[in-house]
Write a protein that holds these residues in place. Structure first.
Motif, PDB file in Angstrom:
ATOM      1  N   ASP A 440     141.394  83.802  99.894  1.00 27.71           N
ATOM      2  CA  ASP A 440     140.128  83.691  99.151  1.00 27.71           C
ATOM      3  C   ASP A 440     140.427  83.465  97.675  1.00 27.71           C
ATOM      4  O   ASP A 440     141.587  83.353  97.270  1.00 27.71           O
ATOM      5  N   ASN A 441     139.373  83.411  96.852  1.00 29.85           N
ATOM      6  CA  ASN A 441     139.545  83.134  95.432  1.00 29.85           C
ATOM      7  C   ASN A 441     140.143  84.359  94.726  1.00 29.85           C
ATOM      8  O   ASN A 441     139.432  85.281  94.339  1.00 29.85           O
ATOM      9  N   THR A 442     141.441  84.352  94.537  1.00 28.90           N
ATOM     10  CA  THR A 442     142.121  85.492  93.914  1.00 28.90           C
ATOM     11  C   THR A 442     142.679  85.158  92.530  1.00 28.90           C
ATOM     12  O   THR A 442     143.510  85.891  92.002  1.00 28.90           O
ATOM     13  N   THR A 443     142.229  84.062  91.937  1.00 31.28           N
ATOM     14  CA  THR A 443     142.742  83.639  90.626  1.00 31.28           C
ATOM     15  C   THR A 443     141.692  83.880  89.542  1.00 31.28           C
ATOM     16  O   THR A 443     140.590  83.320  89.589  1.00 31.28           O
ATOM     17  N   ILE A 444     142.029  84.709  88.566  1.00 33.66           N
ATOM     18  CA  ILE A 444     141.110  85.072  87.486  1.00 33.66           C
ATOM     19  C   ILE A 444     141.001  83.921  86.486  1.00 33.66           C
ATOM     20  O   ILE A 444     142.017  83.369  86.044  1.00 33.66           O
ATOM     21  N   SER A 445     139.779  83.580  86.109  1.00 34.69           N
ATOM     22  CA  SER A 445     139.531  82.424  85.253  1.00 34.69           C
ATOM     23  C   SER A 445     139.641  82.782  83.768  1.00 34.69           C
ATOM     24  O   SER A 445     139.663  83.957  83.384  1.00 34.69           O
ATOM     25  N   LEU A 446     139.669  81.757  82.933  1.00 38.19           N
ATOM     26  CA  LEU A 446     139.699  81.932  81.475  1.00 38.19           C
ATOM     27  C   LEU A 446     138.454  82.664  81.001  1.00 38.19           C
ATOM     28  O   LEU A 446     138.530  83.580  80.167  1.00 38.19           O
ATOM     29  N   GLU A 447     137.289  82.282  81.514  1.00 36.81           N
ATOM     30  CA  GLU A 447     136.031  82.903  81.095  1.00 36.81           C
ATOM     31  C   GLU A 447     136.039  84.410  81.372  1.00 36.81           C
ATOM     32  O   GLU A 447     135.627  85.212  80.532  1.00 36.81           O
ATOM     33  N   THR A 448     136.531  84.792  82.536  1.00 42.06           N
ATOM     34  CA  THR A 448     136.614  86.211  82.887  1.00 42.06           C
ATOM     35  C   THR A 448     137.577  86.944  81.963  1.00 42.06           C
ATOM     36  O   THR A 448     137.303  88.053  81.497  1.00 42.06           O
ATOM     37  N   MET A 449     138.730  86.325  81.671  1.00 44.35           N
ATOM     38  CA  MET A 449     139.711  86.953  80.782  1.00 44.35           C
ATOM     39  C   MET A 449     139.143  87.118  79.371  1.00 44.35           C
ATOM     40  O   MET A 449     139.366  88.141  78.711  1.00 44.35           O
ATOM     41  N   GLN A 450     138.382  86.140  78.907  1.00 44.20           N
ATOM     42  CA  GLN A 450     137.778  86.246  77.574  1.00 44.20           C
ATOM     43  C   GLN A 450     136.789  87.407  77.506  1.00 44.20           C
ATOM     44  O   GLN A 450     136.707  88.116  76.499  1.00 44.20           O
ATOM     45  N   LYS A 451     136.032  87.596  78.588  1.00 43.06           N
ATOM     46  CA  LYS A 451     135.126  88.747  78.663  1.00 43.06           C
ATOM     47  C   LYS A 451     135.898  90.057  78.544  1.00 43.06           C
ATOM     48  O   LYS A 451     135.514  90.964  77.799  1.00 43.06           O
ATOM     49  N   ALA A 452     136.980  90.150  79.294  1.00 41.00           N
ATOM     50  CA  ALA A 452     137.779  91.378  79.305  1.00 41.00           C
ATOM     51  C   ALA A 452     138.420  91.637  77.951  1.00 41.00           C
ATOM     52  O   ALA A 452     138.480  92.788  77.484  1.00 41.00           O
ATOM     53  N   ILE A 453     138.898  90.588  77.302  1.00 40.33           N
ATOM     54  CA  ILE A 453     139.519  90.739  75.980  1.00 40.33           C
ATOM     55  C   ILE A 453     138.490  91.187  74.950  1.00 40.33           C
ATOM     56  O   ILE A 453     138.783  92.035  74.079  1.00 40.33           O
ATOM     57  N   GLU A 454     137.280  90.659  75.037  1.00 40.76           N
ATOM     58  CA  GLU A 454     136.216  91.094  74.124  1.00 40.76           C
ATOM     59  C   GLU A 454     135.951  92.592  74.286  1.00 40.76           C
ATOM     60  O   GLU A 454     135.784  93.318  73.301  1.00 40.76           O
TER      61      GLU A 454
END
Length: 551
Positions: A440-454
């Motif tokens: 399944d989709n197990t790759t974290i996207s750039l948008e998700t990482m930016q949310k987490a970094i914020e």
């Protein structure tokens, strides 16, 4: 150049002038370059600009760009919000509605819901930015809220789907567990009977035969399942260990009181502290313990915590000598949200039933999925997400250095990048569920990482304040700021501890808190310079050039 060296300076200036051939030829018609050179001589020796001064001013302009924005020392903490749009998309509307109903800062609801997701997904998913790095998705969260802020109401609403799912599963399992208990009862009777027979055996062959039968019987001991327990709100060290054993190492603490810390501080053990399980539970530690009646072995412990407590609990946690140096404080995420008491609407708003049903269904679907998994699922980072994460790591590395915003809380700061990965994992799994296997989709996207970094960047401000390294300015701090402006106005950009003592006649240890605050608020930073005439390097404080015009 003229004041620096009239001869060499003229040659440099003349060569530079020749670059514009048209202007150079036009000016030569009116006067020679030597005549023009002589007009540059200053009549006031005090106002001369030397090459050294010029270089220093250029350096100051360049350094000005490398400084962070100044934070007013009289108001260093503004309760930065972690907004509901930081959550997975499927939770945002429910979070906004609950924040409105409870009339609390949205940070409370956002982080509370992250805690609930962590409770569900913990031990079943992990993030791996590289082969030797495995970051679980459980969180230890402390949210500081004074009385009268609807803590119980909030926790009841966000945890209700978990209670309902627990109850439904317990009903399904009750009959199975009863049958297993009956089988165990019969097994105990058989074992007791064989042991009595071996005592009555008359021959060696008969005794050996009975011993073999007892061994086979022991190997076939029937197991009894335990009811699923997702979370609790009150534990002793012993009961926590027992529940973790029964739940195969996974459990969550969701509470609106600080009772957990009283337990850790030895309320039920005569003052003897016991942090081991909490220390191990953040990253899958192992626990082995022997008792008279049984032996515990939990291969991996994954605890999650959502604690809405009085602000004094955080102070108590940091001030206990027994917590110093063991790493307990550093494992928690701290939130000090803005308090809305005195400004609430106090209306009769309720969460729309549709939003509530959607939230309940989402939580219960996620629980069905994770309890059907055979093994944990690894989440990877996309190339762009990985690049963004490693940029964040590099920034955090600088903040851990001398004068950085995390230099006073190295233990906590060293775990921040791991927290960011955990948030990224939680957001990804909820936004992309169902994730049942590695295909399944197990790759974290750039948008998700930016949310987490914020989220991670905001958590820094809360942690610095929670650890007590960001306090209000004293009168001495104000005096130092005035002095710093005076230094800048004289074209200097640094000072030493000797300069500080000559000006204020205050011992270094007494003025250190004021300097720490000024470093935290980006007024100054530390630089060490090699001193050939001393055994130690000279500590120099650089002054933020932006302070000159800062009001």
């Amino acid at each position: 150049l003229h004041n620096w060296d009239p001869i060499e300076g003229f040659e440099l200036w003349d060569n530079w002038s020749k670059q514009d051939k048209e202007s150079y030829a036009k000016n030569k018609e009116n006067y020679t370059t030597q005549e023009k050179w002589q007009t540059f001589k200053s009549n006031n020796i005090q106002n001369k600009l030397t090459i050294g001064t010029l270089i220093r001013k250029v350096k100051m302009i360049r350094e000005r760009k490398n400084w962070k924005e100044l934070i007013p020392v009289n108001n260093p903490f503004n309760h930065p919000k972690i907004r509901t749009d930081s959550l997975p998309n499927k939770l945002q509307d429910y979070a906004k509605s609950l924040a409105r109903m409870a009339e609390v800062d949205e940070t409370v609801i956002t982080m509370g819901l992250f805690g609930i997701i962590s409770t569900i997904l913990s031990s079943h998913y992990y993030v791996s930015p590289k082969p030797d790095w495995r970051e679980s998705v459980n969180l230890y969260t402390i949210i500081a809220l004074p009385s009268a802020n609807n803590k119980t109401l909030i926790l009841r609403n966000i945890s209700q789907p978990l209670k309902d799912w627990e109850k439904a599963k317990s009903t399904e399992k009750d009959l199975i567990i009863e049958k297993q208990k009956e089988k165990l009862k019969i097994w105990n009777l058989q074992l007791e009977y064989k042991r009595k027979q071996i005592c009555k055996s008359k021959t060696l062959d008969e005794k050996n035969h009975l011993e073999r039968e007892i061994d086979r019987l022991i190997d076939s001991k029937p197991e009894v399942d335990h009811k699923i327990k997702l979370f609790g709100n009150n534990f002793t060290s012993e009961s926590l260990l027992q529940d973790l054993y029964e739940q195969k190492g996974k459990l969550s603490l969701i509470a609106d009181e600080g009772g957990l810390f009283e337990t850790l501080f030895g309320l039920y053990t005569g003052g003897k502290t016991n942090f081991d399980i909490v220390l191990k539970g953040i990253d899958g530690g192992t626990e082995k313990m022997k008792r008279k009646s049984c032996e515990f072995h939990i291969p991996e412990i994954y605890l999650s915590m959502v604690l809405l407590v009085q602000p004094a609990i955080i102070t108590k946690l940091h001030n206990r000598s027994s917590t110093q140096g063991v790493g307990l404080e550093e494992r928690f995420i701290y939130l000090l949200p803005k308090i809305l008491l005195g400004h609430r609407k106090l209306d009769d708003y309720s969460i729309p039933i549709g939003l509530k049903l959607n939230y309940d269904r989402l939580c219960q679907d996620l629980l069905d999925i994770v309890y059907s998994l055979d093994e944990p699922i690894k989440l990877l980072l996309s190339d762009t997400a990985k690049s963004e994460f490693y940029k964040f790591r590099a920034d955090i590395e600088k903040e851990l250095g001398p004068g950085g915003s995390l230099s006073n809380i190295l233990g906590w700061g060293g775990k921040l990048c791991g927290y960011v990965l955990r948030f990224a994992g939680l957001i990804h799994v909820v936004d992309n569920y169902p994730i049942r296997n590695q295909e399944d989709n197990t790759t974290i996207s750039l948008e998700t990482m930016q949310k987490a970094i914020e989220i991670g960047n905001i958590l820094i401000e809360h942690a610095v304040y929670a650890f007590g390294f960001n306090t209000s300015a004293s009168k001495t701090t104000d005096r130092v700021v005035v002095w710093l402006k005076k230094i800048l106005s004289s074209s200097r950009d640094r000072f030493t501890q000797t300069d500080l003592y000559k000006e204020f006649r205050i011992p270094a240890k007494d003025i250190k808190p004021d300097l720490d605050l000024l470093i935290e608020c980006n007024y100054i930073k530390i630089a060490n310079y090699k001193n050939d005439h001393a055994k130690k390097d000279t500590t120099v404080y650089l002054i933020n050039p932006k302070l000159k015009d800062f009001k």
